[in-house]
Scaffold this motif. Structure first.
Motif, short mmCIF file in Angstrom:
data_model
loop_
_atom_site.label_atom_id
_atom_site.label_comp_id
_atom_site.label_asym_id
_atom_site.label_seq_id
_atom_site.Cartn_x
_atom_site.Cartn_y
_atom_site.Cartn_z
N CYS A 55 2.55 17.01 14.18
CA CYS A 55 1.93 16.16 13.17
C CYS A 55 2.31 14.71 13.42
O CYS A 55 3.23 14.41 14.18
CB CYS A 55 2.33 16.57 11.76
SG CYS A 55 4.12 16.48 11.49
N LEU A 56 1.58 13.84 12.75
CA LEU A 56 1.85 12.41 12.80
C LEU A 56 2.37 12.00 11.43
O LEU A 56 1.69 12.18 10.43
CB LEU A 56 0.57 11.65 13.13
CG LEU A 56 0.70 10.17 13.48
CD1 LEU A 56 1.38 10.01 14.83
CD2 LEU A 56 -0.67 9.51 13.49
N TYR A 57 3.59 11.49 11.38
CA TYR A 57 4.17 10.95 10.16
C TYR A 57 4.00 9.43 10.17
O TYR A 57 4.25 8.79 11.20
CB TYR A 57 5.66 11.27 10.06
CG TYR A 57 6.01 12.47 9.22
CD1 TYR A 57 6.47 12.33 7.91
CD2 TYR A 57 5.90 13.75 9.74
CE1 TYR A 57 6.81 13.44 7.14
CE2 TYR A 57 6.24 14.87 8.97
CZ TYR A 57 6.68 14.70 7.68
OH TYR A 57 7.02 15.79 6.91
N ARG A 58 3.59 8.87 9.06
CA ARG A 58 3.63 7.43 8.87
C ARG A 58 4.67 7.15 7.80
O ARG A 58 4.50 7.58 6.65
CB ARG A 58 2.26 6.89 8.46
CG ARG A 58 1.23 6.92 9.58
CD ARG A 58 -0.09 6.28 9.16
NE ARG A 58 -1.03 6.23 10.28
CZ ARG A 58 -1.85 7.21 10.62
NH1 ARG A 58 -1.87 8.33 9.90
NH2 ARG A 58 -2.66 7.08 11.66
N ILE A 59 5.74 6.45 8.18
CA ILE A 59 6.86 6.19 7.27
C ILE A 59 7.18 4.71 7.33
O ILE A 59 7.50 4.17 8.40
CB ILE A 59 8.11 7.01 7.66
CG1 ILE A 59 7.78 8.48 7.84
CG2 ILE A 59 9.21 6.84 6.61
CD1 ILE A 59 8.91 9.30 8.47
N HIS A 60 7.08 4.04 6.20
CA HIS A 60 7.40 2.61 6.11
C HIS A 60 6.61 1.82 7.17
O HIS A 60 7.14 0.95 7.84
CB HIS A 60 8.90 2.39 6.27
CG HIS A 60 9.38 1.07 5.75
ND1 HIS A 60 9.09 0.63 4.48
CD2 HIS A 60 10.13 0.10 6.33
CE1 HIS A 60 9.65 -0.56 4.29
NE2 HIS A 60 10.28 -0.90 5.41
N LEU A 61 5.32 2.19 7.31
CA LEU A 61 4.38 1.53 8.23
C LEU A 61 4.70 1.75 9.70
O LEU A 61 4.13 1.08 10.57
CB LEU A 61 4.28 0.03 7.94
CG LEU A 61 3.93 -0.37 6.49
CD1 LEU A 61 3.60 -1.84 6.42
CD2 LEU A 61 2.79 0.47 5.94
#
Length: 299
Positions: A55-61
């Motif tokens: 998966c692709l996580y987007r965390i704090h941009l």
């Protein structure tokens, strides 16, 4: 959770666990029908293992590609989202916990030196811990112990879980970044995106224009549209449509609204368009969705 994927609130007010035990386990499955978890944030921290797929996580941009066996830590109030990148499905096991469970509300030296800086994002702990990270073996052992303890629930398991989550923080703290090492523009943009997402979450049933949303960030429309797609992974208009569809699904599952009532209440003024987009997202008509026994990506 209900049997289908429902939208997480952008700024969650839901309580994870109980007041006396603010900790809850979630098993997540993202696939073709439920490919993502919308951008959101909450007062609790998260500790996750990817148990299958990728998966692709987007965390704090920032963007992180995570695969089976990887661990993730997301601190309180950190904006994050997830997108499935597996051909079939992504599976994960997550523990959402409030720092108060560890004693962050005690007002002692541990709160001042460790809990408060983590909660206030003065200390930025590693988000993604893969097999190559030096702390991975210790954190994997901690995660497995948390999972076993939570499921067995032997006498005293709450104390054991508290000690394990404290060990988690102690293991991560040596790898912290301080606030001064985090680009101020990144933090500023994260707060702007939160403002926009919260506004959309409060006004999704109304007519929303790109120009009005851009003005919340003090961006031009062109800059705003590029900014939004880069950090959310979809256009602003697609995000609003997706949110309205998930809100409509929640109303349909509650059994108190017809397809027409649900579509109108979330901001769709054209019933045929609503039916078409709903089927495109969920692979079934609103009526079939209500009667479907399909599993939720969250349990």
């Amino acid at each position: 959770m209900s049997k289908h994927s429902l939208a997480l609130e952008q700024k969650e007010d839901a309580r994870h666990g109980e007041q006396m035990f603010p900790l809850k386990r979630y098993l997540t499955r993202l696939n073709r029908d439920f490919p993502s978890v919308m951008p959101h944030w909450h007062e609790e921290a998260e500790f996750t293992m990817i148990t299958g797929g990728s998966c692709l996580y987007r965390i704090h941009l920032e963007t992180y590609q995570a695969g089976s066996g990887d661990l993730l830590f997301i601190p309180p109030l950190m904006l994050h989202s997830i997108e499935n990148t597996s051909p079939l499905s992504m599976r994960s096991e997550t523990y959402v916990f409030h720092l108060n469970f560890l004693g962050a509300n005690a007002g002692d030296v541990c709160t001042a030196r460790y809990f408060a800086p983590v909660g206030n994002q003065e200390f930025i702990l590693p988000f993604l811990i893969s097999r190559t990270h030096p702390a991975y073996p210790s954190l994997l052992k901690i995660f497995c112990a948390i999972s076993q303890t939570y499921q067995k629930k032997d006498f005293g398991y709450e104390l054991m879980l508290r000690s394990l989550f404290l060990e988690l923080l102690v293991t991560l703290l040596p790898y912290r970044r301080t606030e001064k090492n985090v680009p101020s523009l990144q933090t500023e943009h994260s707060e702007k995106l939160k403002t926009v997402l919260e506004y959309i979450g409060q006004h999704y049933s109304e007519e929303l224009s790109v120009s009005a949303l851009a003005s919340l960030c003090y961006f031009s429309e062109y800059h705003f549209m590029r900014f939004f797609k880069k950090h959310v992974g979809m256009t602003c208009l697609n995000y609003i449509k997706n949110l309205r569809l998930e809100k409509a699904a929640a109303l349909l599952l509650a059994g108190e609204s017809s397809a027409l009532e649900a579509s109108l209440s979330v901001g769709f003024n054209n019933l045929s368009y609503f039916h078409r987009e709903f089927k495109k997202k969920y692979g079934m008509t609103p009526r079939e969705f209500i009667n479907s026994p399909g599993p939720s990506p969250f349990t």
